[in-house]
Design a protein around this motif. Structure first.
Motif, PDB file in Angstrom:
ATOM      1  N   LEU A   1       3.580  -1.375 -11.322  1.00 38.55           N
ATOM      2  CA  LEU A   1       2.795  -0.966 -12.480  1.00 38.55           C
ATOM      3  C   LEU A   1       1.588  -1.893 -12.676  1.00 38.55           C
ATOM      4  O   LEU A   1       0.460  -1.439 -12.854  1.00 38.55           O
ATOM      5  CB  LEU A   1       3.668  -0.940 -13.739  1.00 38.55           C
ATOM      6  N   THR A   2       1.831  -3.199 -12.614  1.00 38.17           N
ATOM      7  CA  THR A   2       0.750  -4.175 -12.758  1.00 38.17           C
ATOM      8  C   THR A   2      -0.272  -4.014 -11.632  1.00 38.17           C
ATOM      9  O   THR A   2      -1.481  -4.055 -11.861  1.00 38.17           O
ATOM     10  CB  THR A   2       1.318  -5.613 -12.754  1.00 38.17           C
ATOM     11  N   LEU A   3       0.225  -3.817 -10.410  1.00 38.02           N
ATOM     12  CA  LEU A   3      -0.653  -3.602  -9.253  1.00 38.02           C
ATOM     13  C   LEU A   3      -1.565  -2.407  -9.494  1.00 38.02           C
ATOM     14  O   LEU A   3      -2.760  -2.453  -9.229  1.00 38.02           O
ATOM     15  CB  LEU A   3       0.175  -3.319  -7.995  1.00 38.02           C
ATOM     16  N   SER A   4      -0.954  -1.325  -9.989  1.00 41.81           N
ATOM     17  CA  SER A   4      -1.677  -0.057 -10.150  1.00 41.81           C
ATOM     18  C   SER A   4      -2.760  -0.157 -11.222  1.00 41.81           C
ATOM     19  O   SER A   4      -3.654   0.671 -11.279  1.00 41.81           O
ATOM     20  CB  SER A   4      -0.712   1.075 -10.484  1.00 41.81           C
TER      21      SER A   4
ATOM     22  N   GLN B   1     -10.258   0.290  -4.171  1.00 44.73           N
ATOM     23  CA  GLN B   1      -9.956   0.281  -2.734  1.00 44.73           C
ATOM     24  C   GLN B   1      -9.283   1.592  -2.332  1.00 44.73           C
ATOM     25  O   GLN B   1      -9.680   2.242  -1.368  1.00 44.73           O
ATOM     26  CB  GLN B   1      -9.029  -0.896  -2.407  1.00 44.73           C
ATOM     27  N   LEU B   2      -8.265   1.992  -3.108  1.00 43.37           N
ATOM     28  CA  LEU B   2      -7.510   3.196  -2.780  1.00 43.37           C
ATOM     29  C   LEU B   2      -8.329   4.467  -2.994  1.00 43.37           C
ATOM     30  O   LEU B   2      -8.212   5.430  -2.247  1.00 43.37           O
ATOM     31  CB  LEU B   2      -6.217   3.251  -3.596  1.00 43.37           C
TER      32      LEU B   2
ATOM     33  N   TYR C   1       2.284   0.831  -2.903  1.00 40.40           N
ATOM     34  CA  TYR C   1       3.701   0.509  -2.804  1.00 40.40           C
ATOM     35  C   TYR C   1       3.866  -0.988  -2.999  1.00 40.40           C
ATOM     36  O   TYR C   1       3.271  -1.790  -2.282  1.00 40.40           O
ATOM     37  CB  TYR C   1       4.273   0.918  -1.451  1.00 40.40           C
ATOM     38  N   SER C   2       4.625  -1.354  -4.020  1.00 41.75           N
ATOM     39  CA  SER C   2       4.898  -2.763  -4.278  1.00 41.75           C
ATOM     40  C   SER C   2       6.115  -3.199  -3.477  1.00 41.75           C
ATOM     41  O   SER C   2       7.222  -2.705  -3.690  1.00 41.75           O
ATOM     42  CB  SER C   2       5.149  -2.987  -5.769  1.00 41.75           C
ATOM     43  N   VAL C   3       5.878  -4.119  -2.536  1.00 40.80           N
ATOM     44  CA  VAL C   3       6.967  -4.618  -1.701  1.00 40.80           C
ATOM     45  C   VAL C   3       7.969  -5.397  -2.554  1.00 40.80           C
ATOM     46  O   VAL C   3       9.174  -5.327  -2.336  1.00 40.80           O
ATOM     47  CB  VAL C   3       6.394  -5.515  -0.566  1.00 40.80           C
TER      48      VAL C   3
ATOM     49  N   MET D   1      -1.252  11.988   2.000  1.00 41.89           N
ATOM     50  CA  MET D   1      -0.897  10.836   1.169  1.00 41.89           C
ATOM     51  C   MET D   1      -1.301   9.549   1.863  1.00 41.89           C
ATOM     52  O   MET D   1      -0.995   9.342   3.032  1.00 41.89           O
ATOM     53  CB  MET D   1       0.616  10.805   0.920  1.00 41.89           C
ATOM     54  N   ILE D   2      -1.993   8.705   1.105  1.00 43.07           N
ATOM     55  CA  ILE D   2      -2.407   7.391   1.580  1.00 43.07           C
ATOM     56  C   ILE D   2      -1.511   6.379   0.873  1.00 43.07           C
ATOM     57  O   ILE D   2      -1.463   6.351  -0.353  1.00 43.07           O
ATOM     58  CB  ILE D   2      -3.872   7.130   1.186  1.00 43.07           C
ATOM     59  N   ILE D   3      -0.791   5.589   1.639  1.00 43.39           N
ATOM     60  CA  ILE D   3       0.083   4.578   1.033  1.00 43.39           C
ATOM     61  C   ILE D   3      -0.435   3.200   1.436  1.00 43.39           C
ATOM     62  O   ILE D   3      -0.643   2.928   2.622  1.00 43.39           O
ATOM     63  CB  ILE D   3       1.550   4.708   1.511  1.00 43.39           C
ATOM     64  N   ASP D   4      -0.641   2.355   0.430  1.00 47.49           N
ATOM     65  CA  ASP D   4      -1.089   0.999   0.689  1.00 47.49           C
ATOM     66  C   ASP D   4       0.000   0.036   0.221  1.00 47.49           C
ATOM     67  O   ASP D   4       0.399   0.070  -0.938  1.00 47.49           O
ATOM     68  CB  ASP D   4      -2.396   0.727  -0.064  1.00 47.49           C
ATOM     69  N   TYR D   5       0.495  -0.790   1.149  1.00 52.00           N
ATOM     70  CA  TYR D   5       1.550  -1.750   0.816  1.00 52.00           C
ATOM     71  C   TYR D   5       0.923  -3.011   0.245  1.00 52.00           C
ATOM     72  O   TYR D   5      -0.003  -3.564   0.838  1.00 52.00           O
ATOM     73  CB  TYR D   5       2.351  -2.117   2.066  1.00 52.00           C
ATOM     74  N   LYS D   6       1.410  -3.448  -0.915  1.00 46.32           N
ATOM     75  CA  LYS D   6       0.918  -4.678  -1.517  1.00 46.32           C
ATOM     76  C   LYS D   6       2.082  -5.660  -1.627  1.00 46.32           C
ATOM     77  O   LYS D   6       3.124  -5.325  -2.174  1.00 46.32           O
ATOM     78  CB  LYS D   6       0.338  -4.415  -2.919  1.00 46.32           C
ATOM     79  N   SER D   7       1.874  -6.870  -1.115  1.00 45.35           N
ATOM     80  CA  SER D   7       2.970  -7.846  -1.115  1.00 45.35           C
ATOM     81  C   SER D   7       2.882  -8.836  -2.270  1.00 45.35           C
ATOM     82  O   SER D   7       3.692  -9.748  -2.359  1.00 45.35           O
ATOM     83  CB  SER D   7       2.997  -8.587   0.222  1.00 45.35           C
TER      84      SER D   7
END
Length: 115
Positions: free
Chosen positions: A48-51, A59-60, A80-82, A36-42
């Motif tokens: 949902l909007t990020l995805s 990128q992912l 992952y939405s912070v 699993m690759i987890i990317d944190y977005k701040s």
């Protein structure tokens, strides 16, 4: 086993002759074997909007393909939405969509090169 968890995992691979470099926030292997690759977005927007942002999906997907090239497969990726503390798994892209997007990005980079 802690050796199956990596933070700030830096990589460089070549995809279709194009060198890709990245740094994965969190990479780990699930008990059944999937990486699993987890990317944190701040960004101050929902997971949902990020995805739904194509640039983040790309990128992912690049990270996912890179990790599989490095022998860690199968691999899945998630954002992952912070701000709303939610994780959203992304669907892998078909090759055709990925390579078409990759080619477009490279062409745009080449067009904007100084000189």
């Amino acid at each position: 086993e802690m050796s199956d968890v990596f933070r700030e995992y830096a990589f460089t691979v070549s995809i279709a002759g194009i060198p890709l470099t990245g740094r994965i926030d969190l990479l780990f292997r699930k008990p059944e074997g999937t990486w699993m690759i987890i990317d944190y977005k701040s960004d101050a927007i929902t997971a949902l909007t990020l995805s739904q942002k194509e640039s983040y999906q790309f990128q992912l997907e690049s990270y996912r393909r890179a990790i599989e090239i490095l022998g860690m497969n199968p691999a899945r990726s998630a954002l992952y939405s912070v701000s709303d503390k939610k994780l959203i798994e992304l669907d892998p892209w078909p090759d055709e969509k990925y390579y078409s997007f990759l080619t477009t990005c490279v062409e745009q980079i080449n067009v904007h090169k100084p000189g």
